[in-house]
Design a protein around this motif. Structure first.
Motif, PDB file in Angstrom:
ATOM      1  N   VAL A  10      -6.118   0.269   2.392  1.00  0.00           N
ATOM      2  CA  VAL A  10      -5.654  -0.747   1.443  1.00  0.00           C
ATOM      3  C   VAL A  10      -4.695  -1.711   2.136  1.00  0.00           C
ATOM      4  CG1 VAL A  10      -4.300  -1.116  -0.664  1.00  0.00           C
ATOM      5  CG2 VAL A  10      -6.019   0.693  -0.601  1.00  0.00           C
ATOM      6  N   ARG A  65      -6.238  10.825   2.014  1.00  0.00           N
ATOM      7  CA  ARG A  65      -5.476  10.018   1.054  1.00  0.00           C
ATOM      8  C   ARG A  65      -4.564   9.033   1.785  1.00  0.00           C
ATOM      9  NH1 ARG A  65      -5.173  14.817  -1.878  1.00  0.00           N
ATOM     10  NH2 ARG A  65      -3.118  15.280  -1.037  1.00  0.00           N
ATOM     11  N   GLU A  66      -3.899   9.512   2.838  1.00  0.00           N
ATOM     12  CA  GLU A  66      -3.025   8.632   3.615  1.00  0.00           C
ATOM     13  C   GLU A  66      -3.843   7.533   4.300  1.00  0.00           C
ATOM     14  OE1 GLU A  66       0.515   8.788   3.705  1.00  0.00           O
ATOM     15  OE2 GLU A  66      -0.110   9.972   1.976  1.00  0.00           O
ATOM     16  N   LYS A  76      -4.598   4.778   1.890  1.00  0.00           N
ATOM     17  CA  LYS A  76      -3.497   3.818   1.769  1.00  0.00           C
ATOM     18  C   LYS A  76      -3.494   2.852   2.958  1.00  0.00           C
ATOM     19  CE  LYS A  76      -0.580   7.303  -0.392  1.00  0.00           C
ATOM     20  NZ  LYS A  76       0.615   8.132  -0.161  1.00  0.00           N
ATOM     21  N   SER A 115       4.382   4.996  -2.974  1.00  0.00           N
ATOM     22  CA  SER A 115       4.528   6.397  -2.562  1.00  0.00           C
ATOM     23  C   SER A 115       5.880   6.633  -1.887  1.00  0.00           C
ATOM     24  CB  SER A 115       3.379   6.826  -1.632  1.00  0.00           C
ATOM     25  OG  SER A 115       3.335   6.013  -0.487  1.00  0.00           O
ATOM     26  N   ALA A 138       0.810  -1.221   0.000  1.00  0.00           N
ATOM     27  CA  ALA A 138       0.000   0.000   0.000  1.00  0.00           C
ATOM     28  C   ALA A 138       0.846   1.275   0.000  1.00  0.00           C
ATOM     29  CB  ALA A 138      -0.940   0.005   1.207  1.00  0.00           C
ATOM     30  N   PHE A 139       1.962   1.261   0.719  1.00  0.00           N
ATOM     31  CA  PHE A 139       2.765   2.481   0.865  1.00  0.00           C
ATOM     32  C   PHE A 139       4.055   2.453   0.056  1.00  0.00           C
ATOM     33  CE2 PHE A 139       0.031   2.740   4.537  1.00  0.00           C
ATOM     34  CZ  PHE A 139      -0.220   4.106   4.668  1.00  0.00           C
TER      35      PHE A 139
END
Length: 197
Positions: free
Chosen positions: A131, A124-125, A128, A89, A85-86
């Motif tokens: 997810v 938004r964070e 993530k 980014s 998920a992260f």
């Protein structure tokens, strides 16, 4: 190998995967920006997710080999979920800083500090994190089904509860920024004050 030995080995794999993530990431960025080897850099960056597959394979092999699920098995699932998920980014974050430092790229953008822009950033964070939670829980429940023995996999169900609690706590940030948007202090620079709008 006894359960304690298996847990220590799996913990070592988790640590190795975290080190591998950063080694591949830094090697890819160094190849791209320092050595000007764009294809090699791209290949290294594309291979970063392979560390998740290594950890997934090690966890499945351990559980299928008869191990009773312990804390480290749940940690492995959580690590994979958050990495998926992260991870993208994090790669973008590092890439922007390398590009700025070594290739004359623009300064990396900073997250907004105030107003609804900050609330949108926090949502938004949280998206993530949601997810990550969904992937981790799917892996945990999938392992329970794969093993087919609730007694041996009870710890994995405990991890579903832990991750759900973490997600609930995480939700407090975007909710609070939405209900009570952050405002600049009176002495804030004009540019920061404008971000409220």
């Amino acid at each position: 190998m006894d359960d304690n030995g298996g847990n220590a080995l799996l913990l070592g794999v988790i640590i190795g995967c975290e080190i591998g993530f950063w080694v591949l990431l830094l090697a890819g960025l160094a190849a791209r920006y320092l050595l000007r080897m764009r294809r090699t850099g791209a290949a290294l960056l594309v291979s970063v997710p392979l560390v998740d597959l290594v950890l997934l394979a090690a966890t499945v092999i351990d559980l299928r080999g008869g191990a009773t699920a312990h804390f480290t098995h749940g940690l492995a699932a959580a690590y994979i979920g958050f990495s998926v998920a992260f991870g993208h980014s994090m790669i973008r974050w590092a890439d922007a800083r390398f590009a700025h430092r070594f290739a004359g790229g623009p300064p990396p953008p900073k997250p907004p500090k105030y107003g609804m822009a900050r609330a949108r950033y926090e949502w938004r964070e949280f998206g993530k994190a949601f997810v990550a939670w969904a992937i981790s829980c799917a892996l945990l429940l999938g392992a329970v089904v794969l093993v087919g023995d609730v007694e041996r996999t009870r710890e994995l169900l405990v991890w579903v509860g832990r991750l759900t609690m973490v997600l609930g706590i995480w939700a407090l940030w975007p909710i609070s920024y939405t209900i009570w948007p952050a405002k600049p202090k009176d002495g804030a620079p004009p540019l920061e004050r404008e971000r409220v709008h």
